[in-house]
Scaffold this active site. Sequence first.
Site, mmCIF file in Angstrom:
data_model
loop_
_atom_site.group_PDB
_atom_site.id
_atom_site.type_symbol
_atom_site.label_atom_id
_atom_site.label_comp_id
_atom_site.label_asym_id
_atom_site.label_seq_id
_atom_site.Cartn_x
_atom_site.Cartn_y
_atom_site.Cartn_z
ATOM 1 N N GLY A 237 62.658 38.457 132.884
ATOM 2 C CA GLY A 237 62.082 37.973 131.641
ATOM 3 C C GLY A 237 60.575 37.847 131.683
ATOM 4 N N SER A 238 59.848 38.518 130.788
ATOM 5 C CA SER A 238 58.408 38.565 130.910
ATOM 6 C C SER A 238 57.789 39.259 129.704
ATOM 7 C CB SER A 238 58.035 39.287 132.203
ATOM 8 O OG SER A 238 58.881 40.405 132.388
ATOM 9 N N ARG A 239 56.560 39.751 129.872
ATOM 10 C CA ARG A 239 55.829 40.359 128.751
ATOM 11 C C ARG A 239 54.826 41.381 129.276
ATOM 12 N NH1 ARG A 239 51.887 36.363 125.432
ATOM 13 N NH2 ARG A 239 50.125 37.773 125.255
#
Length: 250
Positions: free
Chosen positions: A208-210
């Site tokens: 989970g990240s960007r």
Amino acid sequence: MAGEILDNKGRGEAGWDWPAIHPEGRKFGLIALAVSLFFLLALDWELIGWPLLLLSFGVFAFFRDPERVVPQGEAAIIAPADGIVTLIEEVEPPLELQIDDGSGFAGLPNGTVTRVSIFMSVFDVHINRTPVGGTVRRVVYIPGKFMNAELDKASEENERQHILIERSDGLKIGFTQIAGLVARRIVPFVKPGDMVAKGQRVGLIRFGSRVDIYLPAGTDPKVMIGQTTIAGETVIAEIGQRGLIEGISQ
């Protein structure tokens, strides 16, 4: 045979296939699988074993690495990550992508550019790909916090890694991998000096990240907030003549 449908490797008839599991994730999946089988077979603790078994399949799915069909037009800038576009803003690029780093290669020019932020949930493919082909000029890792990656300030406070790519015509594209609440490690696949093709795998972020991408000045995004992107396939911008000239000359 005329009219024959081919897959993206030019073989036979197109069809769905199980995606490969990236080597970086195989050890995590095997560990989770071994623990679940221990509880199920050795201890007969089904209440714990079955959820762990499902978790192990989830770990394998998280590290899936499907093939992608990459648009090859010179004007196309493609998405570096799977996910949802959460922010489109006019900003200054990170200093790490602008300042003289002593390598002899200039960074991004000063001035406001359009930043497109793509948020990856735990259900998205987490292999990141380069939006253009060229030479890797910078890979800059910066330790930091692990706040919600959807927040705007995550670009400046979270653990992150900046990558700068220079095309053969001199155009530079920078993008940043940002860790999130659950993500605890950014894994690079490239280093400065490496040659990369458009859509090539350049790294991953665990759980989970960007990813932020900084479009050249004068380049308008082709995506909207809320749109889903596919790394290596979705065209997020096209470089017009003005954007090409400004991106090279500044």
